[in-house]
Design a protein around this motif. Structure first.
Motif, mmCIF file in Angstrom:
data_model
loop_
_atom_site.group_PDB
_atom_site.id
_atom_site.type_symbol
_atom_site.label_atom_id
_atom_site.label_comp_id
_atom_site.label_asym_id
_atom_site.label_seq_id
_atom_site.Cartn_x
_atom_site.Cartn_y
_atom_site.Cartn_z
ATOM 1 N N GLY A 564 0.831 -1.048 0.167
ATOM 2 C CA GLY A 564 0.203 -0.172 -0.014
ATOM 3 C C GLY A 564 0.830 1.501 0.336
ATOM 4 N N LYS A 565 1.703 0.989 0.014
ATOM 5 C CA LYS A 565 2.747 1.973 0.413
ATOM 6 C C LYS A 565 3.445 2.690 -1.387
ATOM 7 C CE LYS A 565 2.603 3.216 4.773
ATOM 8 N NZ LYS A 565 1.815 3.743 5.059
ATOM 9 N N ILE A 566 3.780 3.928 -1.140
ATOM 10 C CA ILE A 566 4.719 4.191 -2.435
ATOM 11 C C ILE A 566 5.735 3.940 -3.085
ATOM 12 C CG2 ILE A 566 4.929 6.285 -4.036
ATOM 13 C CD1 ILE A 566 2.958 7.111 -3.093
ATOM 14 N N PRO A 567 6.499 2.919 -3.460
ATOM 15 C CA PRO A 567 8.065 3.186 -3.000
ATOM 16 C C PRO A 567 8.887 4.547 -3.321
ATOM 17 C CG PRO A 567 7.547 1.306 -4.664
ATOM 18 C CD PRO A 567 6.158 2.452 -4.421
ATOM 19 N N VAL A 568 9.772 4.520 -3.661
ATOM 20 C CA VAL A 568 10.162 5.806 -3.373
ATOM 21 C C VAL A 568 11.801 5.334 -4.412
ATOM 22 C CG1 VAL A 568 12.574 7.158 -2.335
ATOM 23 C CG2 VAL A 568 10.948 6.587 -0.753
ATOM 24 N N PHE A 569 11.485 6.682 -5.308
ATOM 25 C CA PHE A 569 12.813 6.594 -6.253
ATOM 26 C C PHE A 569 13.589 6.571 -5.955
ATOM 27 C CE2 PHE A 569 13.086 8.167 -11.043
ATOM 28 C CZ PHE A 569 13.702 7.327 -11.478
ATOM 29 N N SER A 570 15.045 6.166 -6.312
ATOM 30 C CA SER A 570 15.723 6.773 -5.808
ATOM 31 C C SER A 570 17.093 5.825 -6.525
ATOM 32 C CB SER A 570 16.773 5.595 -4.810
ATOM 33 O OG SER A 570 17.870 5.904 -4.135
ATOM 34 N N ARG A 571 17.983 7.266 -6.661
ATOM 35 C CA ARG A 571 18.759 7.327 -7.546
ATOM 36 C C ARG A 571 20.258 6.452 -8.021
ATOM 37 N NH1 ARG A 571 22.988 13.053 -7.872
ATOM 38 N NH2 ARG A 571 25.292 11.463 -9.548
ATOM 39 N N ALA A 572 19.791 5.700 -6.705
ATOM 40 C CA ALA A 572 20.493 4.316 -6.273
ATOM 41 C C ALA A 572 20.348 2.919 -6.846
ATOM 42 C CB ALA A 572 21.149 4.204 -4.567
ATOM 43 N N ASP A 573 19.437 2.658 -7.145
ATOM 44 C CA ASP A 573 18.845 1.849 -8.310
ATOM 45 C C ASP A 573 17.303 2.434 -9.251
ATOM 46 O OD1 ASP A 573 17.843 -0.598 -9.528
ATOM 47 O OD2 ASP A 573 16.678 -1.821 -6.979
ATOM 48 N N PHE A 574 17.637 3.492 -9.755
ATOM 49 C CA PHE A 574 16.444 3.259 -10.738
ATOM 50 C C PHE A 574 15.734 2.733 -11.533
ATOM 51 C CE2 PHE A 574 18.430 7.884 -12.157
ATOM 52 C CZ PHE A 574 17.553 9.162 -10.732
ATOM 53 N N ALA A 575 16.569 1.422 -12.176
ATOM 54 C CA ALA A 575 16.119 0.686 -12.683
ATOM 55 C C ALA A 575 15.083 -0.097 -11.285
ATOM 56 C CB ALA A 575 16.926 -0.900 -13.295
ATOM 57 N N GLY A 576 15.489 -0.884 -10.346
ATOM 58 C CA GLY A 576 14.209 -1.081 -9.630
ATOM 59 C C GLY A 576 13.353 -0.593 -8.448
ATOM 60 N N THR A 577 13.728 0.732 -9.067
ATOM 61 C CA THR A 577 12.348 1.834 -8.270
ATOM 62 C C THR A 577 11.999 2.781 -8.649
ATOM 63 O OG1 THR A 577 14.088 3.338 -7.831
ATOM 64 C CG2 THR A 577 13.811 1.553 -5.974
ATOM 65 N N PHE A 578 11.681 2.277 -10.426
ATOM 66 C CA PHE A 578 11.020 3.282 -11.481
ATOM 67 C C PHE A 578 9.361 3.200 -11.181
ATOM 68 C CE2 PHE A 578 9.470 4.310 -15.786
ATOM 69 C CZ PHE A 578 10.863 5.709 -16.148
ATOM 70 N N PRO A 579 8.842 4.306 -10.737
ATOM 71 C CA PRO A 579 7.459 4.584 -10.495
ATOM 72 C C PRO A 579 6.550 3.849 -11.628
ATOM 73 C CG PRO A 579 8.681 6.308 -10.661
ATOM 74 C CD PRO A 579 9.922 5.860 -11.610
ATOM 75 N N THR A 580 5.559 2.936 -11.313
ATOM 76 C CA THR A 580 4.754 2.220 -11.461
ATOM 77 C C THR A 580 3.182 2.658 -11.447
ATOM 78 O OG1 THR A 580 4.667 0.586 -10.244
ATOM 79 C CG2 THR A 580 5.751 -0.007 -12.213
ATOM 80 N N ALA A 581 2.222 2.559 -11.995
ATOM 81 C CA ALA A 581 0.988 3.103 -11.652
ATOM 82 C C ALA A 581 0.338 2.476 -10.494
ATOM 83 C CB ALA A 581 -0.323 2.449 -12.832
#
Length: 986
Positions: A564-581
């Motif tokens: 239910g939480k929004i993952p933080v989009f992080s420079r440390a892992d752009f691929a793994g944290t890329f925003p989704t709907a």
């Protein structure tokens, strides 16, 4: 001989006559009475709205004999007449176009065109240009220079046959149009003329074949966004095709132009970015100009750029990406509704009777899941981290633009202060080409970044400067300053404060966000140890400590795997944290989020309040003009406020649509506050409508704060002649997504550029005593669902402070207005200065709490941290979730609405009266120090003349009353006469 009727028969006949008489007159009397009552009640209930349409009367102020001869013209115009202002404004609009149109491509020096060239115009926008956008930011362009006129005025010949065909097609085939807050009837068709109709005119191409000038247009509008799915609007749309890429008709048209003309120039007539990668890479497209939305005369500037009379110097205000669907904002823009929240708001009778608001039980939201990484901040950082191929992903960098000449830069000096000081970089700009031109020097900083630490973009714009016109071989020096504290990053997780981390900060002068100027070296600034701006060691520009105020909003973000939480989009892992709907659990609001949608409880707030009931209605000889020039905490303010009644204060606070109401008891005049980021506009009073300025996008593309200030000064002159006191502008929300329907009203994706342009315009108009209501505070970057119970907007506090609040912060801290006032009883003039005087809150929610009622946003940050002393107005307050009591408790003072669309749930408790009084103080402070007080001196008396409609209301009511009374008397007399005749007959 007729027999005389018996007395009984006469009585029966008399009674029958009475009944017939009464049957006719009683319904007539009743109907007239009801209509009279209903009309009077309606006029009394809707006085605010009626007054907005028919006038609210006039207050006549008469200065005392003692003040005769005193100079009370606190602000005056620089022109002799409004006609002179209008003429000068048209010239200024053309200057803005000349300085703001961006030359984005110019292969083989295709531009400028040869003098007298014969050209063929293509594209619907050639004959049906996008001058601005719909809604409150619209302007009157009936007399605007057309694209054809601009080209012909520059000495070119235009193919009339093709132009006429486009013109006829456009007249019969409307393009898509955003209807405010009506997604059910808004349309999104591009409306380009099919290529066959161009081909039908191919026989005329040969006479006008020096160049094909192809116009690509996209409109915008308040109350709706551009569509990410064209399938319902274009039979030829491919799956996933959106409104900001070229459709088949446009591509076919461009291919036809390429096949028939050696030189093809594309003019983009839009105030949002488009996907233009194919055009930039296509060798058959010789030049591209980004013309924005031109207002009244900027198409003249387009013609002069095409001819070479003007050397283009505009720069992009957004990064132009190649594929919008790959942007980190794309998935989280649009229609998202919580599955488990059904808000319900009590609607007072007066509101339900007058509001046209659609009340639903939905709870919409939007996740700014990209955090600080959007626009150039994302693309530049993603390139540094190797996550994208920059050349493939980016068409035009932020700050990009070409010229007809060349420039060479050299850093000639640097100065650096301490952590509360500034870094100054001086650059020498030399014109190494063959024609005169202007350049834009941009200074960016790169902060030290640790993976897993505070998120930081690879580069951030720190400041900029635009040169004057530099002749070939000549040079000009510019100096750009950056406050060291501005390079700090906001750490909402640990220090809960701005932190200037230890390490080396690199400052680079760049021609755009991606390109370091040739021949320059980075300026390095070393910070020995972390500086935490907290407690008494807060940043020099803040009045108080800056610490977390939006924990409830940040709480929806996580660096863990939390449902239910929004993952933080992080420079440390752009691929793994890329925003989704959002899907699944993210569509379910937790208890804290759901509670934010609860209706405001005025009774509970009143019970919890521990203050005393303020004084009201006390005797005082003070009037508002006596307060001009006084500090806001001067004791005289308390005396003045003590004299006001709750009724007078409430009437002003609840009737704030495009005005602040007069208060006769203190000599406060009514003020006039029109809309319009692109110039004054009003849907109520067309006489207010003024010169159509370009969209804020084109204004910002000038990167010229002096030109912005000149625009403000010109509007101030216009205001003097039109008795305008405040202005619902400038607008400084950001271009988070290119699909934002209201992007044309906003300057840029970047908060620094936006804030600097805002400040320049506001300071310019302030020279004439006009206060600006900068809007929409804050995070109002999406129109979809904006009024559907308020759009819950989720962003972490770093993004909130570094990105979305930043342009407002720059404005509030740097806007100022000189106030000339009478300093004594001898008429001596003195001058003081006030800061930013107005701001407009927004429809949306910060988290799940209405922005206009957010104490953290509207009071703690705005007034406590930044020192704002003016007044705040709501956005149009038609909707039940926008509670006036919640607004004045949170810090929004004036309701942008007509009485009786809104009312106070509580206007009698100590809490409510305290809030009403404070809101009134904020408004009066601003008005007292504005041009609304022109001509007034202390001791002035006031007389009120009601408007004609009120006089006629009284006259008609009186006449109708007399008629009703007369009719009743007639009926009574008739009945009595018949009764007497009946008795006599008996």
């Amino acid at each position: 001989m007729n027999a005389r009727p018996s007395s009984g028969a006469a009585a029966v006949k008399a009674r029958m006559s009475n009944k017939k008489y009464l049957a006719i007159w009683i319904p007539i009397i009743a109907l007239v009475t009801i209509l009279t009552v209903v009309v009077n009640v309606a006029l009394n209930v809707a006085t605010g709205w009626v007054a907005s349409q028919l006038g609210s009367g006039t207050y006549t102020f008469t200065n005392s004999e003692e003040s005769e001869g005193w100079d009370t013209e606190y602000y005056s115009a620089d022109y002799a007449s409004l006609d002179e202002v209008d003429a000068a404004a048209l010239d200024l609009v053309e200057q803005i176009g000349a300085g703001g149109i961006v030359l984005a491509k110019n292969d083989a020096a295709a531009l400028p065109l040869a003098g007298g060239a014969q050209v063929t115009m293509f594209g619907r926008a050639a004959a049906d240009p996008v001058y601005g956008g719909s809604g409150s930011g619209s302007v009157d362009t009936n007399s605007a220079i057309t694209a054809r006129q601009g080209i012909e005025n520059a000495g070119f010949g235009v193919n009339d046959a093709v132009y006429s065909a486009i013109e006829s097609f456009a007249a019969e085939n409307p393009r898509g149009h955003i209807e405010m807050d009506r997604p059910d009837i808004s349309t999104y068709n591009i409306g380009e003329m099919p290529v066959a109709q161009y081909e039908a005119q191919a026989g005329t191409f040969g006479q006008f074949n020096d160049a094909a000038i192809v116009f690509i247009g996209r409109p915008g509008g308040e109350g709706g966004d551009l569509t990410q799915d064209m399938s319902a609007w274009d039979d030829n749309a491919e799956p996933g095709q959106h409104q900001l890429e070229l459709n088949k008709d446009e591509r076919d048209m461009i291919a036809l132009a390429q096949a028939n003309f050696e030189k093809v120039v594309v003019v983009v007539n839009a105030s949002t970015t488009l996907e233009l990668g194919d055009l930039q890479r296509d060798a058959g497209i010789d030049a591209v100009l980004l013309a924005g939305s031109p207002g009244a005369t900027a198409f003249n500037a387009l013609g002069r750029i095409l001819s070479g009379e003007v050397n283009p110097s505009g720069r992009t205000v957004d990064l132009w990406a190649d594929d919008f669907t790959a942007d980190p904002t794309f998935a989280n823009f649009g229609n998202f509704i919580y599955d488990n929240v059904s808000p319900s708001y009590p609607v007072p009778v007066t509101e339900s009777a007058t509001s046209n608001a659609t009340v639903t039980d939905e709870a919409p939201f939007v996740n700014y899941a990209e955090g600080i990484y959007f626009g150039y901040r994302y693309y530049e950082t993603a390139a540094v981290e190797g996550f994208i191929d920059y050349d493939q992903a980016v068409v035009y960098p932020f700050g990009y633009g070409l010229s007809y000449t060349d420039f060479a830069w050299a850093i000639t000096g640097t100065e650096a202060g301490g952590v509360d000081g500034n870094i100054a970089v001086t650059v020498n700009v030399t014109n190494t080409g063959s024609v005169a031109g202007r350049d834009v020097v941009q200074l960016y900083y790169s902060a030290p970044y640790t993976p897993g630490g505070i998120e930081k973009p690879a580069v951030v714009l720190g400041g900029f400067a635009k040169t004057g016109v530099i002749e070939p071989g000549s040079s000009e020096q510019v100096t750009i300053e950056v406050a060291v504290e501005d390079m700090a990053s906001y750490d909402y997780l640990n220090e809960r404060a701005y932190v200037l981390e230890a390490g080396e900060y690199e400052l680079t002068v760049r021609t755009d966000s991606h390109t370091v100027a040739a021949g320059t070296e980075p300026v390095r600034y070393t910070v020995a140890e972390d500086v935490v701006y907290s407690g008494d060691d807060h940043r020099a520009s803040d009045l108080t400590e800056v610490t977390n105020q939006f924990d409830d909003v940040s709480a929806q973000f996580t660096t863990e795997d939390e449902a239910g939480k929004i993952p933080v989009f992080s420079r440390a892992d752009f691929a793994g944290t890329f925003p989704t709907a959002p899907t699944g659990d993210m569509l379910v609001a937790d208890e804290a989020v759901a509670a934010g949608f609860d209706a405001w409880d005025a009774d509970a707030e009143a019970d919890a309040f521990e203050g005393e009931m303020p004084a009201t209605g006390a005797a005082s000889d003070l009037s508002l003009i006596d307060m001009r020039g006084l500090a806001k905490d001067d004791p005289k303010w308390d005396e003045l406020l003590d004299s006001l009644s709750v009724g007078d204060m409430s009437a002003m606070l609840l009737n704030g649509a495009y005005q602040t109401a007069a208060i006769g008891s203190i000599g406060k005049p009514q003020t006039l506050e029109p809309d319009g980021p692109a110039g004054f506009s009003s849907f109520i009073n067309s006489a207010i409508n003024g010169t159509a300025y370009p969209s804020e996008v084109l204004i910002a593309q000038t990167w010229d704060v002096e030109l912005g200030r000149a625009m403000g000064v010109m509007l101030g002159n216009e205001a003097i002649f039109k008795n305008i006191n405040g202005w619902y502008a400038p607008a400084v929300n950001l271009h988070r997504s290119p699909f934002g329907g209201r992007n044309f009203e906003y300057y840029s994706e970047d908060p620094v550029l936006s804030g600097e342009m805002l400040t320049a315009v506001a300071n310019g108009v302030g020279t004439k005593g006009v206060y600006t209501l900068i809007k929409h505070y804050a995070m109002n970057e999406q129109e979809t669902n904006r009024v559907n119970n308020g759009l819950a907007t989720w962003a972490n506090e770093q993004a909130i402070r570094e990105i979305y609040l930043k342009p407002f912060e720059i404005g509030v801290k740097n806007i100022s207005m000189d106030v000339t006032y009478l300093a004594d009883d001898q008429g001596t003039l003195d001058t003081t200065t006030i800061g930013a005087a107005g701001i407009m809150s927004s429809f949306n929610r910060i988290g799940s709490h209405w922005a206009g009622g957010s104490e953290a946003l509207m009071d703690t940050v705005l007034r406590g941290e930044w020192g704002f002393e003016g007044f705040a107005i709501s956005d149009f307050n038609l909707y039940p979730y926008m509670n006036p009591n919640e607004g004045i408790a949170g810090g929004t003072d004036l309701m942008l609405t007509f009485q009786p669309s809104k009312s106070f749930n509580d206007s009698s408790s100590a809490k409510a009266v305290t809030d009403i009084r404070q809101a009134t103080h904020n408004i009066l402070f601003t008005v007292a120090n504005s041009n609304a007080m022109n001509g007034l001196a202390p001791g002035a008396t006031v007389a009120y003349t009601p408007p004609a409609w009120v006089v006629w209301q009284i006259v008609i009511t009186s006449v109708m009353g007399l008629l009703i009374l007369g009719a009743v008397v007639m009926v009574v007399l008739r009945v009595r006469r018949h009764r007497r005749s009946t008795v006599t007959a008996g």
